[in-house]
Design a protein around this motif. Structure first.
Motif, PDB file in Angstrom:
ATOM      1  N   PHE A  68     -31.486 -55.017 -24.761  1.00  0.00           N
ATOM      2  CA  PHE A  68     -31.971 -53.910 -23.937  1.00  0.00           C
ATOM      3  C   PHE A  68     -33.444 -54.146 -23.593  1.00  0.00           C
ATOM      4  O   PHE A  68     -34.204 -54.696 -24.393  1.00  0.00           O
ATOM      5  N   LEU A  70     -36.872 -52.121 -22.936  1.00  0.00           N
ATOM      6  CA  LEU A  70     -37.445 -50.809 -23.253  1.00  0.00           C
ATOM      7  C   LEU A  70     -38.763 -50.616 -22.519  1.00  0.00           C
ATOM      8  O   LEU A  70     -39.626 -51.497 -22.548  1.00  0.00           O
ATOM      9  N   HIS A  74     -40.335 -45.428 -24.102  1.00  0.00           N
ATOM     10  CA  HIS A  74     -38.929 -45.226 -24.450  1.00  0.00           C
ATOM     11  C   HIS A  74     -38.819 -44.585 -25.841  1.00  0.00           C
ATOM     12  O   HIS A  74     -39.512 -44.987 -26.772  1.00  0.00           O
ATOM     13  N   ALA A  76     -36.753 -44.944 -28.122  1.00  0.00           N
ATOM     14  CA  ALA A  76     -36.289 -45.850 -29.183  1.00  0.00           C
ATOM     15  C   ALA A  76     -37.447 -46.378 -30.015  1.00  0.00           C
ATOM     16  O   ALA A  76     -37.275 -46.718 -31.195  1.00  0.00           O
ATOM     17  N   SER A 121     -28.675 -45.676 -30.521  1.00  0.00           N
ATOM     18  CA  SER A 121     -27.723 -45.580 -29.416  1.00  0.00           C
ATOM     19  C   SER A 121     -27.889 -44.288 -28.631  1.00  0.00           C
ATOM     20  O   SER A 121     -27.651 -44.245 -27.421  1.00  0.00           O
ATOM     21  N   LEU A 124     -30.291 -44.980 -26.009  1.00  0.00           N
ATOM     22  CA  LEU A 124     -30.043 -46.153 -25.161  1.00  0.00           C
ATOM     23  C   LEU A 124     -28.908 -45.952 -24.173  1.00  0.00           C
ATOM     24  O   LEU A 124     -28.993 -46.397 -23.028  1.00  0.00           O
ATOM     25  N   LYS A 449     -31.887 -44.008 -20.279  1.00  0.00           N
ATOM     26  CA  LYS A 449     -30.571 -44.361 -20.787  1.00  0.00           C
ATOM     27  C   LYS A 449     -29.723 -45.080 -19.747  1.00  0.00           C
ATOM     28  O   LYS A 449     -29.842 -44.830 -18.543  1.00  0.00           O
TER      29      LYS A 449
END
Length: 548
Positions: A68, A70, A74, A76, A121, A124, A449
């Protein structure tokens, strides 16, 4: 954004490498070709719970790697930092499933738990489908979706802070009440004990002093009689005898060599020593004189101090400190009533502040619920559901950090029909369109996302399917959308197209994914239009769809 997916030895996949792009990514293929396996594989590396047996038959283990990109802000990043995992602009998730069922996960080459994968997740990927209970169909998330649509994050944060203040004030009041109740349970004992100790007023070191005095007086009582008798003998018998003997001897002394000079000198000295002995014994007697009542008083106080020490389970020298401790408890009881009153007033104020913010939050939700309903209804018309009614239902709920409202999205498929939850009222095709309309309205500015739609166009076709495709394309304008579809109208809207298909190698059926160029897209969409036999008319229809 999901940049790449690498799958090895899962189900009927031996090895697949997929490179996804921003925008609308379309996956098509015949039923059973393995499109759902791709989603299962992605769900596996994201830590989702799915099939128990994933490893391809004959393989020692299966593995999925997802990469991924980012952005700097983000969400995450916060999860990675909290979990102590390395961060950066690139996020690589890797998960292995052995043939005996053991699962191991890595994030940026660092071991991690499945729980960390699941938390990542949620930042994401967002999956939407007819049987998805993680997304829009889950009523527990409807309030958060309405709040995001209403852009009331500031008011929401204030309400959470106010709720925290209420909880803290309530905890303080409860603790004070518990402490007061515990003290009140022994209040009568405390007041009696303090009065008893105050009356006695024991001092540090007093026990030792009284004990010494008592011993001294007891000893004096035993020896005084003997000393008095000795003094009487010294005073009444010895001195007259010595004096008379001295006079007789002095009367008969006639010359210098009578031999009495030395005895007379000795008697003189004896008379002096006897006087000193009498004086000394007299002084001792005077020192042993005391009032018998003093011994009784001394013993009474000593015994009382020791009795109280045993009663309260302390040493005699600790009685004064114990009295201070009990006085402190009584003072705390008296002061506690005042403190409790102040704390209850603070709790009432905190609760009033919270309720004011919760009321503002409820009003904002009601106002924006109407706006959301109108926005969804506007999206439903092009999806051939202009007769359906979408309603955001807001009802009172137990107070909490996010206010006092329960929010649920309800639908009625026709005017006058009863409304109810999305997944219980709408049919498969209707549900897909409701979900798409909702997502279009709720997307907002959050492009962090990757959105995945699993056959969300099932049960629709023609102009409706075209409207679905155009809305999916609109959602992908500033983000990334993956669509698994059987609709040629939806597939034609994709910016990037992959075909999922099966092949047989050495008697083993495997699934593969093939990126399609323009001509191959024409053939694939034509197949979706006409079936296995691709006609010139189907190709023409495919080109028309792509051109539109």
């Amino acid at each position: 954004m999901l940049r790449a997916l690498d799958i090895r030895d899962l189900l009927i996949i031996d090895h697949l490498e997929l490179a996804f792009q921003p925008g609308l990514n379309v996956l098509t293929g015949e039923t059973g070709a393995g499109k759902s396996i791709l989603l299962d594989s992605l769900g596996f590396v994201l830590g989702w719970r799915g099939r128990a047996e994933l490893v391809r038959q004959g393989a020692a283990q299966g593995e999925v790697i997802a990469e991924f990109d980012l952005g700097a802000d983000h969400p995450a990043h916060a999860i990675l930092q909290e979990a102590g995992l390395p961060g950066g602009e690139e996020l690589v998730l890797r998960r292995v499933n052995t043939a005996d069922g053991r699962k191991t996960a890595w994030v940026n080459d660092r071991r991690c738990s499945g729980e960390v994968l699941r938390r990542l997740s949620e930042t994401l990927v967002e999956l939407h489908g007819q049987h998805d209970d993680r997304g829009l169909l889950n009523p527990r998330g409807h309030r958060a979706l309405l709040d995001a649509f209403a852009s009331i994050s500031g008011l929401l944060a204030q309400t959470r802070t106010a709720w925290g203040a209420v909880a803290k004030a309530r905890k303080t009041v409860q603790a004070t009440r518990a402490a007061l109740e515990a003290v009140r349970a022994e209040e009568e004992f405390l007041r009696h004990a303090v009065a008893e100790l105050d009356k006695l007023d024991p001092q540090v070191g007093e026990d030792e002093t009284l004990d010494a005095q008592r011993r001294q007086m007891q000893q004096a009582e035993r020896i005084r009689g003997d000393i008095a008798r000795a003094y009487a003998l010294l005073s009444e018998g010895a001195e007259p005898s010595l004096g008379e003997a001295q006079r007789w001897l002095e009367g008969v002394e006639g010359g210098d060599d009578s031999g009495l000079t030395a005895p007379l000198s000795a008697l003189s000295r004896a008379m002096v020593e006897l006087g000193e002995a009498q004086d000394g014994v007299q002084r001792v007697l005077e020192g042993l004189e005391f009032n018998p009542g003093d011994l009784e008083d001394c013993e009474a106080r000593l015994f009382e101090i020791r009795a109280l020490a045993r009663k309260y389970g302390v040493q005699p020298d600790e009685l004064a400190a114990h009295a201070d401790l009990l006085r402190g408890k009584l003072a705390a009881l008296d002061a506690g009533d005042r403190d409790l009153s102040d704390q209850e007033a603070a709790l009432a104020q905190a609760d009033a502040d919270y309720q004011s913010l919760a009321d503002q939050l409820s009003a904002a939700r009601r106002d924006n619920a109407d706006a959301l309903d109108q926005a969804v209804m506007a999206e439903l018309a092009p999806l051939k559901m202009e007769r359906a009614v979408f309603k955001t239902l807001i009802e009172p709920a137990e107070a909490g950090p996010e206010g006092c409202d329960a929010v649920a999205f309800t639908v009625a498929t026709n005017p006058g029909a009863p409304s109810g939850p999305l997944n219980k009222i709408a049919s498969g095709g209707e549900l897909s369109r409701f979900l798409l309309a909702l997502k279009v309205c709720l997307r907002g500015d959050d492009q962090s996302k990757t959105l995945i739609f699993d056959e969300i166009d099932r049960g629709v076709g023609g102009a409706t399917a075209d409207a679905v495709g155009r809305r999916l394309k609109s959602l992908a304008t500033s983000g990334q959308v993956l669509v698994v579809t059987h609709s040629p109208q939806v597939a034609a809207q994709g910016g990037f197209h992959w075909r999922v298909q099966k092949r047989v190698a050495e008697g083993i059926t495997l699934s593969e994914v093939v990126p399609l160029d323009t001509e191959n897209r024409v053939d694939e969409i034509a197949r979706m239009v006409s079936g296995d036999t691709i006609t010139p008319e189907a190709r023409a229809a495919a080109r028309a769809l792509l051109a539109s």
